[in-house]
Design an enzyme around this catalytic site. Structure first.
Site, PDB file in Angstrom:
ATOM      1  N   SER A 179      40.341  54.874  40.813  1.00 56.83           N
ATOM      2  CA  SER A 179      39.629  54.837  42.098  1.00 56.83           C
ATOM      3  C   SER A 179      38.863  56.151  42.307  1.00 56.83           C
ATOM      4  O   SER A 179      38.075  56.542  41.460  1.00 56.83           O
ATOM      5  CB  SER A 179      40.628  54.559  43.227  1.00 56.83           C
ATOM      6  OG  SER A 179      39.964  54.302  44.434  1.00 56.83           O
ATOM      7  N   ASP A 193      36.702  43.426  43.954  1.00 54.60           N
ATOM      8  CA  ASP A 193      36.713  44.841  44.310  1.00 54.60           C
ATOM      9  C   ASP A 193      35.306  45.254  44.722  1.00 54.60           C
ATOM     10  O   ASP A 193      34.343  44.995  43.993  1.00 54.60           O
ATOM     11  CB  ASP A 193      37.184  45.655  43.098  1.00 54.60           C
ATOM     12  CG  ASP A 193      37.232  47.154  43.347  1.00 54.60           C
ATOM     13  OD1 ASP A 193      37.043  47.592  44.500  1.00 54.60           O
ATOM     14  OD2 ASP A 193      37.475  47.898  42.372  1.00 54.60           O
ATOM     15  N   HIS A 227      41.279  45.962  43.808  1.00 51.71           N
ATOM     16  CA  HIS A 227      41.267  47.421  43.843  1.00 51.71           C
ATOM     17  C   HIS A 227      42.668  47.953  44.146  1.00 51.71           C
ATOM     18  O   HIS A 227      43.412  47.383  44.933  1.00 51.71           O
ATOM     19  CB  HIS A 227      40.292  47.924  44.919  1.00 51.71           C
ATOM     20  CG  HIS A 227      40.033  49.387  44.823  1.00 51.71           C
ATOM     21  ND1 HIS A 227      39.130  49.916  43.929  1.00 51.71           N
ATOM     22  CD2 HIS A 227      40.583  50.441  45.473  1.00 51.71           C
ATOM     23  CE1 HIS A 227      39.133  51.239  44.046  1.00 51.71           C
ATOM     24  NE2 HIS A 227      40.011  51.576  44.969  1.00 51.71           N
TER      25      HIS A 227
END
Length: 401
Positions: free
Chosen positions: A189, A341, A371
């Site tokens: 991320s 995502d 995600h």
């Protein structure tokens, strides 16, 4: 007593409402994902309410929730775990105990958390780094960089660069018996954002060029110019990470300006003089046809933001903004993207641009991925998707590092 009953009542009403919001049909363990998604939405709503009431800041509420998962540096029968510091920046080291005749590879893993949350102490990261060290017989380094909004951009990046350069010293590599030709920078991320940027900066530094063998990026955010790419539209409301929350958290990293999130939500935040940068993130040029679907590309509205927000057009925030000659310098790359995502298209564009300039890479696209999945691989959720992603990541490292 009445107030407590009322609060619990509202909580369960919201929980029931969010749990029954539709999620993609191909999601594995749909009820777990529903609960994760509902929990995130309720937490965001609660954090916003507390902030509006002046009781607690948005990020402080999330920090309390995530702090529950913090762990101590506990060694086990296979791995010695040590909390120390590199250049006065806290790091957690994972050192294999078994004897090895040859020097070991090393992985520097940078945790996610939208630049404002998270720590190497969190159980999911501690578990993944421990597993990586054990499976690869590798030294793993996890930095605890400074978090926004207390420390705005580029503090987090500076810490990650300092930790990496400290570790790359010959005497440090020798101390931990690390093979200097087998070092990887990794991140998930926003940690993937930082990992990609650290790698680019080191490749541009004559002293450190070619000292990184590989980079691994798990569902990274790679640009902040266009927040209306197809994936941002299709998954605006999640699952898990929504467009509104992602923008709010990123803004907390970049600026104290409370109006900035509203401007970015309108996709009207790039100043006219930076218009030339759109060519690096134009999804109509870089996305595979299957992801364009029926979307029509419209250039983001040019804003009038002043020089007080330089991070918006800085390649250290948006690694996709570097030119092709800089991308060409990148080492062996592993990138993992998730279908469901909002950041999916950032990774897909990166893949296309790496291919165009001849960088050797492996791309895993997870059709049922969401995600943040690796953050739910441990208790209390034990999400199978999260473990599957970690396994793919470790298998690639084992074969390539």
């Amino acid at each position: 007593m009445k107030h407590k009953t009322l609060c619990f009542g509202f909580f369960f009403i919201f929980l029931a409402y969010y749990i029954y919001i539709p999620i993609p049909e191909n999601i594995e363990e749909p009820w777990k994902v529903r609960i994760i998604d509902a929990g995130m939405k309720i937490s965001s709503l609660t954090a916003t309410w507390l902030e509006n009431m002046g009781l607690m800041k948005f990020e402080e509420f999330f920090g309390i929730l995530m702090g529950i998962q913090d762990t101590k540096a506990v060694s086990d029968e296979n791995i010695t775990v040590i909390d120390t510091d590199f250049n006065d920046i806290p790091v957690r080291l994972y050192l294999p105990k078994r004897e090895s005749e040859r020097k070991r590879p090393a992985v520097i893993h940078i945790h996610g958390g939208a630049f404002i949350l998270g720590s190497f102490k969190m159980l999911p990261y501690d578990s993944m780094n421990r597993w990586t060290a054990n499976k690869l017989d590798a030294v793993v380094i996890a930095p605890d960089y400074r978090l926004a909004p207390q420390y705005l951009f580029p503090a987090a990046l500076e810490d990650c660069v300092l930790v990496t350069k400290f570790f790359l010293q010959d005497k440090v590599l020798a101390k931990y018996r690390v093979d200097p030709t087998r070092i990887c920078i990794s991140g998930d991320s926003s940690g993937g954002t930082l990992a990609a940027t650290v790698t680019q900066l080191l490749q541009d530094d004559p002293e450190y060029k070619n000292k990184i063998k590989a980079q691994t990026l798990l569902y990274p955010g790679l640009q902040a110019l266009d927040t209306l790419m197809p994936s941002f539209r299709e998954y605006e409301h999640g699952p898990f990470l929504t467009r509104k929350v992602a923008i709010k958290m990123t803004c907390l990293y970049l600026s104290e300006d409370k109006e900035l999130p509203k401007t970015i939500l309108r996709n009207a935040h790039v100043p006219k003089e930076s218009r030339h940068l759109f060519k690096f993130v134009n999804w109509s040029d870089f996305l595979p046809e299957k992801y364009k679907k029926n979307h029509v590309y419209t250039e983001p509205v040019l804003g009038k933001l002043s020089a007080s927000h330089p991070g918006l057009v800085d390649s250290r925030v948006s690694p996709l903004l570097v030119n092709d000659s800089q991308l060409q310098k990148l080492p062996l790359t592993y990138i993992l993207t998730c279908e469901h995502d909002i950041l999916r298209d950032d990774g897909l564009i990166y893949v296309t641009r790496l291919r165009n300039v001849g960088v050797t890479f492996t791309h895993d696209h997870i059709e049922d991925g969401i995600h943040g999945a690796v953050s739910f691989a441990t208790a209390p959720f034990h999400l199978q998707l999260g473990q599957r992603l970690i396994d793919k990541y470790i298998i690639w490292l084992k074969e390539n590092l």
